[in-house]
Design a protein around this motif. Structure first.
Motif, PDB file in Angstrom:
ATOM      1  N   UNK A   1       0.818  -1.206   0.000  1.00 18.59           N
ATOM      2  CA  UNK A   1       0.000   0.000   0.000  1.00 18.59           C
ATOM      3  C   UNK A   1       0.849   1.252   0.000  1.00 18.59           C
ATOM      4  N   UNK A   2       0.329   2.291  -0.578  1.00 19.49           N
ATOM      5  CA  UNK A   2       0.994   3.581  -0.483  1.00 19.49           C
ATOM      6  C   UNK A   2       0.444   4.285   0.736  1.00 19.49           C
ATOM      7  N   UNK A   3       1.125   5.309   1.186  1.00 21.00           N
ATOM      8  CA  UNK A   3       0.689   6.022   2.377  1.00 21.00           C
ATOM      9  C   UNK A   3      -0.756   6.472   2.217  1.00 21.00           C
ATOM     10  N   UNK A   4      -1.554   6.193   3.253  1.00 25.04           N
ATOM     11  CA  UNK A   4      -2.945   6.582   3.227  1.00 25.04           C
ATOM     12  C   UNK A   4      -3.873   5.530   2.643  1.00 25.04           C
ATOM     13  N   UNK A   5      -3.337   4.488   2.033  1.00 24.21           N
ATOM     14  CA  UNK A   5      -4.155   3.418   1.475  1.00 24.21           C
ATOM     15  C   UNK A   5      -4.144   2.234   2.424  1.00 24.21           C
ATOM     16  N   UNK A   6      -5.287   1.616   2.625  1.00 23.65           N
ATOM     17  CA  UNK A   6      -5.373   0.508   3.565  1.00 23.65           C
ATOM     18  C   UNK A   6      -4.667  -0.737   3.036  1.00 23.65           C
ATOM     19  N   UNK A   7      -4.171  -1.549   3.966  1.00 25.96           N
ATOM     20  CA  UNK A   7      -3.612  -2.844   3.602  1.00 25.96           C
ATOM     21  C   UNK A   7      -4.759  -3.780   3.238  1.00 25.96           C
ATOM     22  N   UNK A   8      -4.422  -4.917   2.678  1.00 26.56           N
ATOM     23  CA  UNK A   8      -5.446  -5.918   2.334  1.00 26.56           C
ATOM     24  C   UNK A   8      -6.203  -6.350   3.586  1.00 26.56           C
ATOM     25  N   UNK A   9      -5.504  -6.469   4.710  1.00 25.91           N
ATOM     26  CA  UNK A   9      -6.150  -6.867   5.957  1.00 25.91           C
ATOM     27  C   UNK A   9      -7.122  -5.785   6.436  1.00 25.91           C
ATOM     28  N   UNK A  10      -6.711  -4.538   6.404  1.00 23.57           N
ATOM     29  CA  UNK A  10      -7.603  -3.447   6.808  1.00 23.57           C
ATOM     30  C   UNK A  10      -8.826  -3.380   5.890  1.00 23.57           C
ATOM     31  N   UNK A  11      -8.609  -3.567   4.599  1.00 18.71           N
ATOM     32  CA  UNK A  11      -9.723  -3.540   3.653  1.00 18.71           C
ATOM     33  C   UNK A  11     -10.680  -4.697   3.915  1.00 18.71           C
TER      34      UNK A  11
END
Length: 199
Positions: A112-122
């Motif tokens: 992820x880039x800064x500010x974008x959620x990880x796959x787990x967060x998504x």
């Protein structure tokens, strides 16, 4: 980024109880410095001195898991760690998950880039794995460590790991679904639909 000191480097043997001591950590990849009395908890240093408010303080006894951070890559309770013990260490908090280049379940060098959620967060968002959100940061930090060591846990193994966290809102079913989904095991997930699944 490697820790500033090796894990074997002992904390100074005697610290003046009435004095504040400089504590330097690498917080989510950025060197940061704060001041701490010898008995100040790492959770308090992170929240009040360094502004990492995602680290929650729930029970202050290490039971609820809300304060979980990674210290040199390993999930640990910030409410059971003195701030001075973290001097020279790498500390990762939930704020840093979206900043990492290679989080769990991310493609190397395409994380992820800064500010974008990880796959787990998504997956947490998609499966409604959070409600009030108080415990979520600690659970995400524990899972980021755990899935790095066990990338395909069984549902039973996952529930055992989650037993170290208290969540009053979700009943854990959404959390289990999210993790099983992100690890490619959604079909193997038995979430006891229609009832709260107990860890």
């Amino acid at each position: 980024m490697p820790p500033l000191k090796s894990a074997a480097t002992p904390v100074a043997s005697v610290l003046a109880a009435d004095a504040r001591h400089t504590v330097t950590v690498v917080l989510n990849g950025t060197p940061r410095t704060g001041q701490a009395h010898p008995r100040l908890l790492l959770s308090d240093l992170l929240r009040h001195e360094l502004g990492a408010h995602g680290t929650r303080v729930g029970c202050e006894h290490g039971v609820c898991g809300a304060c979980t951070v990674r210290i040199d890559g390993v999930a640990q309770r910030a409410c059971l760690t003195l701030a001075v013990q973290a001097d020279g260490r790498r500390i990762d908090t939930v704020e840093g998950l979206s900043q990492s280049n290679q989080g769990p379940n991310e493609v190397p060098n395409q994380g992820p880039t800064e500010g974008r959620m990880t796959a787990l967060q998504e997956a947490f968002r998609r499966h409604h794995a959070l409600q009030c959100g108080f415990c979520t940061a600690g659970i995400l930090m524990s899972l980021s460590d755990y899935l790095g060591r066990n990338p395909k846990p069984t549902e039973e193994e996952l529930r055992d790991m989650l037993s170290g966290h208290l969540c009053r809102c979700t009943g854990y079913a959404g959390i289990v679904r999210a993790v099983m989904d992100v690890t490619g095991q959604a079909a193997a997930c038995d979430t006891r639909s229609g009832e709260a699944a107990h860890v």
